[in-house]
Motif scaffolding. Structure first.
Motif, short mmCIF file in Angstrom:
data_model
loop_
_atom_site.label_atom_id
_atom_site.label_comp_id
_atom_site.label_asym_id
_atom_site.label_seq_id
_atom_site.Cartn_x
_atom_site.Cartn_y
_atom_site.Cartn_z
N PRO A 150 0.81 -1.19 -0.14
CA PRO A 150 0.03 -0.06 -0.20
C PRO A 150 0.92 1.33 -0.01
CG PRO A 150 -0.55 -1.68 1.82
CD PRO A 150 0.72 -2.13 1.12
N ALA A 151 0.29 2.31 -0.32
CA ALA A 151 1.12 3.62 -0.28
C ALA A 151 1.35 4.00 1.04
CB ALA A 151 -0.04 4.58 -1.09
N GLY A 152 2.68 4.67 1.32
CA GLY A 152 2.96 5.02 2.38
C GLY A 152 4.00 3.79 3.22
N VAL A 153 3.95 2.52 2.72
CA VAL A 153 4.64 1.38 3.54
C VAL A 153 5.97 1.46 2.58
CG1 VAL A 153 4.93 -0.91 3.82
CG2 VAL A 153 2.60 0.19 3.68
N PRO A 154 6.85 1.83 3.65
CA PRO A 154 8.59 1.67 3.05
C PRO A 154 8.96 0.49 2.57
CG PRO A 154 8.41 1.80 5.44
CD PRO A 154 6.85 1.97 5.10
N LEU A 155 9.75 0.46 1.69
CA LEU A 155 10.15 -0.76 0.93
C LEU A 155 11.51 -1.36 2.03
CD1 LEU A 155 11.11 0.29 -2.77
CD2 LEU A 155 9.19 -0.87 -1.95
N GLY A 156 11.93 -0.63 2.84
CA GLY A 156 12.75 -1.31 3.72
C GLY A 156 12.41 -1.58 5.14
N MET A 157 13.11 -2.25 5.94
CA MET A 157 12.47 -2.77 7.11
C MET A 157 12.08 -1.63 8.27
SD MET A 157 15.70 -4.13 9.41
CE MET A 157 14.58 -4.29 10.88
N CYS A 158 12.50 -0.35 7.99
CA CYS A 158 12.26 0.56 9.22
C CYS A 158 11.05 1.73 8.60
CB CYS A 158 13.51 1.56 9.11
SG CYS A 158 14.96 0.62 9.58
N PRO A 172 22.11 15.19 15.00
CA PRO A 172 22.21 16.49 15.93
C PRO A 172 23.03 15.80 17.30
CG PRO A 172 20.07 16.19 14.91
CD PRO A 172 20.85 15.16 14.29
N ASN A 173 22.55 14.36 17.67
CA ASN A 173 23.16 13.88 18.68
C ASN A 173 24.47 13.18 18.44
OD1 ASN A 173 21.05 14.12 20.66
ND2 ASN A 173 19.79 13.50 19.30
N ARG A 174 25.27 13.27 17.37
CA ARG A 174 26.46 12.83 16.79
C ARG A 174 26.69 11.38 17.33
NH1 ARG A 174 27.00 17.88 18.91
NH2 ARG A 174 28.08 17.39 20.40
N LEU A 175 25.91 10.43 17.44
CA LEU A 175 26.37 8.99 17.66
C LEU A 175 26.88 8.67 16.37
CD1 LEU A 175 23.45 7.71 19.86
CD2 LEU A 175 25.51 8.57 20.70
N SER A 176 28.12 7.65 16.73
CA SER A 176 28.25 6.96 15.51
C SER A 176 27.69 6.10 15.09
CB SER A 176 29.74 6.06 15.82
OG SER A 176 29.47 5.03 16.75
N ARG A 177 27.52 5.52 13.85
CA ARG A 177 26.37 4.51 13.34
C ARG A 177 26.52 3.19 14.42
NH1 ARG A 177 28.16 7.27 9.10
NH2 ARG A 177 26.53 8.05 7.52
N LEU A 192 19.37 -3.69 13.86
CA LEU A 192 19.45 -3.31 12.66
C LEU A 192 20.96 -3.60 12.21
CD1 LEU A 192 17.76 0.24 12.66
CD2 LEU A 192 16.88 -1.96 11.96
N SER A 193 21.38 -3.61 10.90
CA SER A 193 22.72 -3.88 10.55
C SER A 193 23.02 -2.06 10.01
CB SER A 193 23.01 -4.53 9.02
OG SER A 193 21.95 -4.02 8.00
N LEU A 194 24.35 -2.25 9.90
CA LEU A 194 25.05 -0.74 9.55
C LEU A 194 24.47 -0.32 8.19
CD1 LEU A 194 28.66 -1.19 10.74
CD2 LEU A 194 26.85 0.26 11.67
N GLY A 195 24.42 -1.36 7.20
CA GLY A 195 23.77 -0.96 5.99
C GLY A 195 22.52 -0.33 5.95
N THR A 196 21.67 -1.10 6.89
CA THR A 196 20.24 -0.73 7.03
C THR A 196 20.03 0.79 7.36
OG1 THR A 196 19.49 -2.70 6.96
CG2 THR A 196 17.98 -1.09 7.91
N LEU A 197 20.77 0.96 8.48
CA LEU A 197 21.05 2.18 9.12
C LEU A 197 21.24 3.54 7.94
CD1 LEU A 197 21.63 3.19 12.74
CD2 LEU A 197 23.00 4.43 10.91
N SER A 198 22.53 3.11 7.21
CA SER A 198 22.80 4.11 6.14
C SER A 198 21.77 4.25 5.12
CB SER A 198 23.96 3.45 5.65
OG SER A 198 24.67 4.48 4.45
N GLU A 199 21.09 3.23 4.76
CA GLU A 199 19.92 3.41 3.85
C GLU A 199 18.69 4.14 4.68
OE1 GLU A 199 18.65 -0.61 3.15
OE2 GLU A 199 20.39 -1.28 1.76
N SER A 200 18.68 4.21 5.75
CA SER A 200 17.61 4.99 6.33
C SER A 200 18.01 6.44 6.45
CB SER A 200 17.28 4.53 7.89
OG SER A 200 16.81 3.04 8.14
N GLU A 201 19.28 6.61 6.58
CA GLU A 201 19.76 8.28 6.43
C GLU A 201 19.44 8.69 5.16
OE1 GLU A 201 23.48 8.02 9.77
OE2 GLU A 201 23.80 7.84 7.66
#
Length: 467
Positions: A150-158, A172-177, A192-201
Motif C-alpha cells: 500500500p501507499a506509504g509503506v516503505p520498501l525497507g524494514m524501517c 544532531p546527537n552525533r552518535l556513531s553508526r 539493525l545492520s549498519l547498511g540498513t541504518l545508512s539506507e535509512s539516513e
C-alpha cells in the motif's frame, strides 16, 4: 684591481649576502614567535587549540564575594508536577498509626494529599507489521498477479518514526553508526545492520531536500543574516561548510571549497544585511549592507596590545579601550538603559577615535600591523552598521555558535565518506537547528517528512506558521 681588492670585494659580497640572510631569518623568527603567542583570545583560533599553559594564563574571573548557589531573592526552579491527565497510574498511601500516640488510623482520603511523582522508562517492545502480499490467478487469461504494498509503506524494514529516530541519533546527537545500532538494540530491542541504518539516513535525507531548499531561499531573503564557515572532510578531500543563520532559520551547506564563487552561488540573491568577518570571500556584498564582526576585531586589537613593539602595544591598548567602551554602550542599548538616539550621538566620538588610531597603525608601516589596519579601514562602512540600523548585532557570534555543533561532529567522525553523507549532514542539521530555534519538536517533524515522502505528499515546512 690587485688580488687584495678582489678578496675585499668578495668578502663584502659575502657579508652583504649574510646580512640579507640574517634579516630574512630575523623576520621569520618574529613571525614564528608571533604565531607561538597566538591563542583563542587574540586570534581566530578556537579555544580547543589552546595549550594547557595558555589555558592557565587565561584571566580568571574576579570573585564576586557571593556564596555559591542561589542568591537571596532568587526565584528557584523546581520540577513541575504533571497534570492528572498525564499521570498513567495513581497509588494512594495512608498512615497506619498516629505518630503522636501510636493509635491505629483508618484509611481516609484527605482533601489535599502530598503528591510525589516518579517517572519510569517503559520496557520498549518494537511494533512489527508483517505485510503479506498474496497472489491471484485470473480466470480469463490465467495470469498470476501479486499484491503490491500500500501507499506509504516503505520498501525497507524501517518505518517513518524509526527512520526519523535514526537521523536524530546519528545527526544532531552525533552518535556513531555503531553506537546508534547498539543503542537501538539494547534500549528499544530493534536490531539493525549498519547498511540498513545508512539506507535509512539516505531516505530521510531525500525527504528533507525540499524543506531545506525552501529554508535556504527564506534565509537568503531575510533582512539580516549571519554567515560563517569552517572546514569539513569528504573521504580524503577537504570541503567547506557554510552556515546562514537568521532569526527563525539556520541553514547549513557543504561546498567544494570556501571560495567567493561558491558562496555567491549559495546565497543566490545579494540582498539584506550580511554579518560576517573580513574574509575576502564576502567582497561581492555591498559594503554599506554589511556588519563586520567586532569579536574578531577585539581579538586583533588584543594581539596588537601584546606585541613586543611598544608603539604597537600602545596602539592596541587604546583600540581595546575604545572597543570596550563601545560594547558597554551597546549593552546599555540592548538592556534599555540607553536610547538608540543617544547611542548614535555618543558613538560619533568613538568612531572618530577608532578610525584615527587605525590610520596611525597604517602610518607605522610595520608588517602584520599596518596591513591589518589598512584592511579594517577598507571595511570602514561596515564597522558601524549596528549603530545606524536596528536589529543588527555587532558580532557574528550567532553563526559561530551554530557552527560549533558541526565542529564537534567533525572531530568525532572526521567528516563524511560520500556526497550522500554530506547531503544528509547538512540537511539533518539544518532541520534540527531551525526547529529548536522555533521550539518545535524535531522527531515529530522528521517523522512527518518521511511519511509525506512515502505517500508522495508535500513535505512539512521548516518556516514558522504566520501568526
Amino acid at each position: 684591481m690587485d688580488a687584495r681588492d678582489e678578496i675585499i670585494a668578495e668578502l663584502r659580497a659575502t657579508v652583504a649576502q649574510h646580512q640579507e640572510t640574517i634579516e630574512r631569518l630575523v623576520k621569520r623568527v618574529a613571525q614564528l614567535e608571533a604565531q607561538l603567542g597566538q591563542n583563542s583570545s587574540n586570534s581566530g583560533k578556537p579555544p580547543s587549540s589552546d595549550t594547557p599553559e595558555q589555558r592557565n594564563k587565561r584571566p580568571k574571573p574576579k570573585a564576586s564575594g557571593k556564596r555559591r548557589g542561589g542568591q537571596p531573592g532568587h526565584k528557584g526552579h523546581r520540577r513541575e508536577l504533571l497534570p492528572p491527565e498525564q499521570v498513567t497510574a495513581t497509588e494512594n498511601h495512608f498512615p497506619a498509626e498516629c505518630d503522636g500516640c501510636g493509635h491505629k488510623l483508618a484509611p481516609k482520603p484527605c482533601a489535599d494529599p502530598l503528591r510525589h511523582q516518579v517517572t519510569e522508562f517503559p520496557v520498549a517492545t518494537p511494533e512489527v507489521t508483517e505485510h503479506r502480499l498474496h497472489e491471484g490467478t485470473c480466470d480469463e487469461c490465467g495470469h498470476v498477479t501479486r499484491a503490491r504494498l500500500p501507499a506509504g509503506v516503505p520498501l525497507g524494514m524501517c518505518g517513518p518514526r524509526l527512520i526519523a529516530l535514526i537521523g536524530l541519533l546519528t545527526g544532531p546527537n552525533r552518535l556513531s553508526r555503531r553506537q546508534a545500532v547498539t543503542l537501538l538494540s539494547e534500549v528499544l530491542g530493534i536490531r539493525l545492520s549498519l547498511g540498513t541504518l545508512s539506507e535509512s539516513e539516505e531516505r530521510l535525507s531525500d525527504a528533507l531536500a525540499v524543506p531545506v531548499e525552501k529554508a535556504l531561499d527564506h534565509a537568503c531573503q531575510e533582512r539580516v543574516k549571519h554567515v560563517d564557515a569552517t572546514g569539513w572532510s569528504l573521504a580524503s578531500g577537504a570541503r567547506t561548510i557554510w552556515t546562514i543563520a537568521t532569526a527563525v532559520v539556520t541553514v547549513f551547506a557543504i561546498t567544494l571549497d570556501g571560495s567567493r564563487d561558491h558562496l555567491r552561488e549559495l546565497l543566490a540573491a545579494t540582498r539584506g544585511i550580511l554579518v560576517s568577518d573580513r574574509a575576502p570571500q564576502f567582497g561581492f556584498w555591498a559594503m554599506h549592507m554589511r556588519q563586520i564582526c567586532w569579536a574578531h576585531l577585539l581579538r586583533k586589537f588584543l594581539a596588537f596590545s601584546e606585541d613586543q613593539n611598544l608603539e604597537v602595544a600602545k596602539l592596541g591598548e587604546h583600540l581595546l579601550l575604545f572597543a570596550h567602551e563601545l560594547f558597554h554602550q551597546w549593552h546599555r542599548v540592548r538592556d534599555g538603559t540607553l536610547s538608540r538616539a543617544a547611542f548614535r550621538r555618543e558613538s560619533m566620538v568613538l568612531r572618530t577615535c577608532v578610525e584615527n588610531l587605525l590610520q596611525r597603525g597604517v602610518d607605522l608601516c610595520l608588517p602584520g600591523v599596518s596591513g591589518s589596519c589598512t584592511n579594517i579601514l577598507k571595511h570602514r562602512q561596515a564597522l558601524w552598521t549596528f549603530i545606524d540600523k536596528t536589529g543588527i548585532e555587532p558580532t557574528n557570534n550567532h553563526a559561530e555558535r551554530e557552527l560549533r555543533a558541526f565542529v564537534l561532529w567533525r572531530k568525532a567522525s572526521f567528516g563524511s565518506q560520500s556526497e550522500r553523507g554530506c547531503r544528509f549532514a547538512e540537511r539533518i542539521m539544518t532541520v534540527a537547528h531551525t526547529l529548536r530555534k522555533q521550539r518545535r519538536n524535531v522527531l515529530d517533524f522528521l517523522t512527518a517528512a518521511v511519511e509525506a515522502h512515502l505517500q508522495h505528499q508535500p513535505a512539512p515546512s521548516l518556516l514558522p506558521s504566520p501568526p
